[in-house]
Enzyme design. Structure first.
Site, PDB file in Angstrom:
ATOM      1  N   HIS A 162      74.274  31.524   5.153  1.00 51.68           N
ATOM      2  CA  HIS A 162      75.549  32.249   5.199  1.00 51.68           C
ATOM      3  C   HIS A 162      75.513  33.358   4.156  1.00 51.68           C
ATOM      4  O   HIS A 162      75.510  33.092   2.954  1.00 51.68           O
ATOM      5  CB  HIS A 162      76.691  31.276   4.883  1.00 51.68           C
ATOM      6  CG  HIS A 162      78.042  31.837   5.199  1.00 51.68           C
ATOM      7  ND1 HIS A 162      79.198  31.338   4.672  1.00 51.68           N
ATOM      8  CD2 HIS A 162      78.417  32.865   5.998  1.00 51.68           C
ATOM      9  CE1 HIS A 162      80.242  32.013   5.144  1.00 51.68           C
ATOM     10  NE2 HIS A 162      79.786  32.949   5.940  1.00 51.68           N
ATOM     11  N   ASP A 163      75.466  34.618   4.613  1.00 49.35           N
ATOM     12  CA  ASP A 163      75.421  35.752   3.683  1.00 49.35           C
ATOM     13  C   ASP A 163      75.689  37.009   4.500  1.00 49.35           C
ATOM     14  O   ASP A 163      76.045  36.910   5.684  1.00 49.35           O
ATOM     15  CB  ASP A 163      74.041  35.797   2.991  1.00 49.35           C
ATOM     16  CG  ASP A 163      74.124  36.399   1.586  1.00 49.35           C
ATOM     17  OD1 ASP A 163      74.768  37.457   1.437  1.00 49.35           O
ATOM     18  OD2 ASP A 163      73.544  35.818   0.654  1.00 49.35           O
ATOM     19  N   THR A 189      82.119  19.228   8.529  1.00 44.05           N
ATOM     20  CA  THR A 189      83.036  18.113   8.797  1.00 44.05           C
ATOM     21  C   THR A 189      83.530  17.472   7.497  1.00 44.05           C
ATOM     22  O   THR A 189      84.417  16.632   7.534  1.00 44.05           O
ATOM     23  CB  THR A 189      82.368  17.042   9.682  1.00 44.05           C
ATOM     24  OG1 THR A 189      81.084  16.776   9.145  1.00 44.05           O
ATOM     25  CG2 THR A 189      82.269  17.494  11.109  1.00 44.05           C
ATOM     26  N   GLN A 244      80.473   8.257   7.077  1.00 45.08           N
ATOM     27  CA  GLN A 244      80.792   8.823   8.398  1.00 45.08           C
ATOM     28  C   GLN A 244      82.065   8.140   8.886  1.00 45.08           C
ATOM     29  O   GLN A 244      82.083   6.940   9.118  1.00 45.08           O
ATOM     30  CB  GLN A 244      79.647   8.587   9.391  1.00 45.08           C
ATOM     31  CG  GLN A 244      78.313   9.180   8.967  1.00 45.08           C
ATOM     32  CD  GLN A 244      78.264  10.704   9.089  1.00 45.08           C
ATOM     33  OE1 GLN A 244      79.237  11.349   9.462  1.00 45.08           O
ATOM     34  NE2 GLN A 244      77.126  11.278   8.758  1.00 45.08           N
ATOM     35  N   LYS A 289      71.619  26.039   6.744  1.00 40.84           N
ATOM     36  CA  LYS A 289      73.032  26.475   6.830  1.00 40.84           C
ATOM     37  C   LYS A 289      73.224  27.842   6.169  1.00 40.84           C
ATOM     38  O   LYS A 289      74.051  28.006   5.267  1.00 40.84           O
ATOM     39  CB  LYS A 289      73.953  25.432   6.192  1.00 40.84           C
ATOM     40  CG  LYS A 289      73.909  24.073   6.887  1.00 40.84           C
ATOM     41  CD  LYS A 289      74.953  23.138   6.312  1.00 40.84           C
ATOM     42  CE  LYS A 289      75.101  21.832   7.069  1.00 40.84           C
ATOM     43  NZ  LYS A 289      73.935  20.947   7.035  1.00 40.84           N
ATOM     44  N   LYS A 347      64.412  16.346   9.853  1.00 41.87           N
ATOM     45  CA  LYS A 347      65.295  17.403   9.344  1.00 41.87           C
ATOM     46  C   LYS A 347      65.002  17.657   7.870  1.00 41.87           C
ATOM     47  O   LYS A 347      65.015  16.729   7.061  1.00 41.87           O
ATOM     48  CB  LYS A 347      66.763  16.988   9.509  1.00 41.87           C
ATOM     49  CG  LYS A 347      67.756  17.992   8.924  1.00 41.87           C
ATOM     50  CD  LYS A 347      69.164  17.697   9.392  1.00 41.87           C
ATOM     51  CE  LYS A 347      69.974  16.867   8.425  1.00 41.87           C
ATOM     52  NZ  LYS A 347      70.627  17.610   7.343  1.00 41.87           N
ATOM     53  N   ASP A 395      66.501  13.097   3.654  1.00 45.05           N
ATOM     54  CA  ASP A 395      67.494  13.231   2.593  1.00 45.05           C
ATOM     55  C   ASP A 395      66.954  12.637   1.299  1.00 45.05           C
ATOM     56  O   ASP A 395      67.459  11.625   0.801  1.00 45.05           O
ATOM     57  CB  ASP A 395      68.803  12.542   3.011  1.00 45.05           C
ATOM     58  CG  ASP A 395      69.574  13.381   4.020  1.00 45.05           C
ATOM     59  OD1 ASP A 395      69.410  14.615   4.031  1.00 45.05           O
ATOM     60  OD2 ASP A 395      70.355  12.797   4.801  1.00 45.05           O
ATOM     61  N   ARG A 412      70.670   7.089   7.555  1.00 47.15           N
ATOM     62  CA  ARG A 412      70.662   5.787   6.883  1.00 47.15           C
ATOM     63  C   ARG A 412      70.543   4.579   7.798  1.00 47.15           C
ATOM     64  O   ARG A 412      69.877   3.607   7.411  1.00 47.15           O
ATOM     65  CB  ARG A 412      71.886   5.689   5.950  1.00 47.15           C
ATOM     66  CG  ARG A 412      71.721   6.592   4.721  1.00 47.15           C
ATOM     67  CD  ARG A 412      73.036   6.859   4.046  1.00 47.15           C
ATOM     68  NE  ARG A 412      73.898   7.688   4.886  1.00 47.15           N
ATOM     69  CZ  ARG A 412      75.126   8.067   4.545  1.00 47.15           C
ATOM     70  NH1 ARG A 412      75.619   7.688   3.391  1.00 47.15           N
ATOM     71  NH2 ARG A 412      75.834   8.826   5.355  1.00 47.15           N
ATOM     72  N   PRO A 430      74.825  40.169   6.856  1.00 47.52           N
ATOM     73  CA  PRO A 430      73.850  40.149   7.963  1.00 47.52           C
ATOM     74  C   PRO A 430      72.422  40.488   7.535  1.00 47.52           C
ATOM     75  O   PRO A 430      71.472  39.806   7.953  1.00 47.52           O
ATOM     76  CB  PRO A 430      74.410  41.200   8.929  1.00 47.52           C
ATOM     77  CG  PRO A 430      75.887  41.125   8.720  1.00 47.52           C
ATOM     78  CD  PRO A 430      76.074  40.888   7.235  1.00 47.52           C
ATOM     79  N   ASN A 431      72.256  41.485   6.680  1.00 46.87           N
ATOM     80  CA  ASN A 431      70.908  41.887   6.289  1.00 46.87           C
ATOM     81  C   ASN A 431      70.165  40.758   5.566  1.00 46.87           C
ATOM     82  O   ASN A 431      68.975  40.515   5.803  1.00 46.87           O
ATOM     83  CB  ASN A 431      70.999  43.135   5.391  1.00 46.87           C
ATOM     84  CG  ASN A 431      69.645  43.751   5.137  1.00 46.87           C
ATOM     85  OD1 ASN A 431      68.905  44.013   6.080  1.00 46.87           O
ATOM     86  ND2 ASN A 431      69.314  43.939   3.874  1.00 46.87           N
TER      87      ASN A 431
HETATM   88  O1  C5P Z   1      72.593   8.958   6.950  1.00 45.81           O
HETATM   89  P1  C5P Z   1      73.350   9.706   7.989  1.00 45.81           P
HETATM   90  O2  C5P Z   1      73.065   9.274   9.403  1.00 45.81           O
HETATM   91  O3  C5P Z   1      74.838   9.771   7.703  1.00 45.81           O
HETATM   92  O4  C5P Z   1      72.761  11.202   7.849  1.00 45.81           O
HETATM   93  C1  C5P Z   1      73.284  12.254   8.608  1.00 45.81           C
HETATM   94  C2  C5P Z   1      72.631  13.547   8.236  1.00 45.81           C
HETATM   95  O5  C5P Z   1      73.338  14.598   8.883  1.00 45.81           O
HETATM   96  C3  C5P Z   1      72.650  13.882   6.748  1.00 45.81           C
HETATM   97  O6  C5P Z   1      71.495  14.691   6.475  1.00 45.81           O
HETATM   98  C4  C5P Z   1      73.906  14.699   6.592  1.00 45.81           C
HETATM   99  O7  C5P Z   1      73.844  15.599   5.524  1.00 45.81           O
HETATM  100  C5  C5P Z   1      73.947  15.436   7.923  1.00 45.81           C
HETATM  101  N1  C5P Z   1      75.281  15.829   8.350  1.00 45.81           N
HETATM  102  C6  C5P Z   1      76.314  14.920   8.521  1.00 45.81           C
HETATM  103  N2  C5P Z   1      77.529  15.322   8.981  1.00 45.81           N
HETATM  104  C7  C5P Z   1      77.720  16.590   9.261  1.00 45.81           C
HETATM  105  C8  C5P Z   1      76.701  17.517   9.111  1.00 45.81           C
HETATM  106  C9  C5P Z   1      75.472  17.095   8.652  1.00 45.81           C
HETATM  107  O8  C5P Z   1      76.155  13.747   8.270  1.00 45.81           O
HETATM  108  N3  C5P Z   1      78.888  16.937   9.721  1.00 45.81           N
END
Ligand code: C5P
Length: 248
Positions: free
Chosen positions: A73-74, A133, A204, A71, A42, A21, A225, A76-77
């Site tokens: 999203h568009d 989320t 979170q 992620k 990632k 990130d 983090r 299908p083609n």
């Molecule tokens: O730092 P942290 O552990 O919160 O990072 C989680 C990673 O997962 C980040 O890249 C965040 O964008 C991603 N993510 C998330 N929650 C989601 C989907 C993706 O935290 N529902």
């Protein structure tokens, strides 16, 4: 601990995906180099848009696994075109939104396989974003006019992904046990929103610990983090591996 089947440290490290990130390739490389223990990284939209595929080359050169979290999203083609291109890179996981619909999801899966065949690499596992989320139950109902409750909607999206031939889904660890039960053992569950005991929750809101998320059925945990901002990131990563090792 399951003593009949010894699980290698690499297999345990593979369960933890650390997000890059950061906004630039230079910062991403600094992070990768500083945490040589991490095997699975990632690459999300910010880094991919700013650095392009060269960051994927760097990760491949260093024998790292890659979760390309675009992620998509568009129509299908168009989604298929992007999945074909992503398939050529030899990444391990690739995300598309479940709301692409059945036709789009099938096209995405087929195109990822085609792309990989063009360069002779393993095809990525295409996995679905069930529901972002960041969306509250209220936004889902009042703005997006979705009549289902959140967990039920996420479950329906995961089932749609499975029926369309995708390999798995990204879900909240809170939903993992229900999805595991309904989607079966072969369906890959990748869970962000994981916090080791004592780590700051940050944004979170409903986090589970790594052990709880794995016990609930998650295959991979996305943990950022608590590792990257720890005073000793390598030790933080290692502590999470130990926590998981006691379970698998
Ligand atoms: O730092 P942290 O552990 O919160 O990072 C989680 C990673 O997962 C980040 O890249 C965040 O964008 C991603 N993510 C998330 N929650 C989601 C989907 C993706 O935290 N529902």
């Amino acid at each position: 601990m399951n003593s009949s089947t010894a699980v290698s440290p690499t297999a345990i490290a593979d369960r933890i995906i650390v997000p890059l990130d950061v906004p630039s390739k230079e910062e991403a490389i600094a992070l990768i180099d500083s945490l040589s223990e991490v095997q699975f990284w990632k690459v999300g939209l910010e880094l991919f848009v700013s650095s392009g595929p060269s960051i994927l080359d760097y990760l491949k050169q260093h024998q790292k696994k890659i979760f390309l979290d675009l992620k998509l999203h568009d129509i299908p083609n168009t989604v298929a075109g992007a999945c074909r291109a992503a398939g050529r890179y030899g990444v391990d996981l690739l995300t598309v939104h479940a709301t692409n619909g059945r036709v789009g999801l099938k096209a995405a899966q087929a195109a990822a396989i085609e792309g990989a065949a063009q360069t002779g690499v393993e095809p990525p596992k295409v996995i679905a974003i069930t529901v972002l989320t960041s969306l509250s139950a209220r936004e889902l109902a009042f703005d997006l006019k979705i009549p289902l409750e959140l967990p039920e909607y996420a479950l329906q999206m995961a089932l749609l992904a499975k029926e369309s031939g995708l390999s798995g889904a990204v879900c909240s660890p809170q939903e993992a046990s229900q999805l595991r039960q309904i989607c079966g053992d072969d369906f890959l569950l990748v869970c962000p929103g994981v916090r080791p005991k004592g780590a700051a929750l940050g944004d979170q809101k409903r986090a589970l610990t790594p052990a709880e998320a794995i016990a609930a059925g998650a295959n991979h945990l996305v943990i950022g983090r608590p590792i990257t901002e720890a005073s000793d990131p390598a030790a933080a990563f290692d502590a999470i591996c130990q926590e998981i090792a006691a379970l698998v």
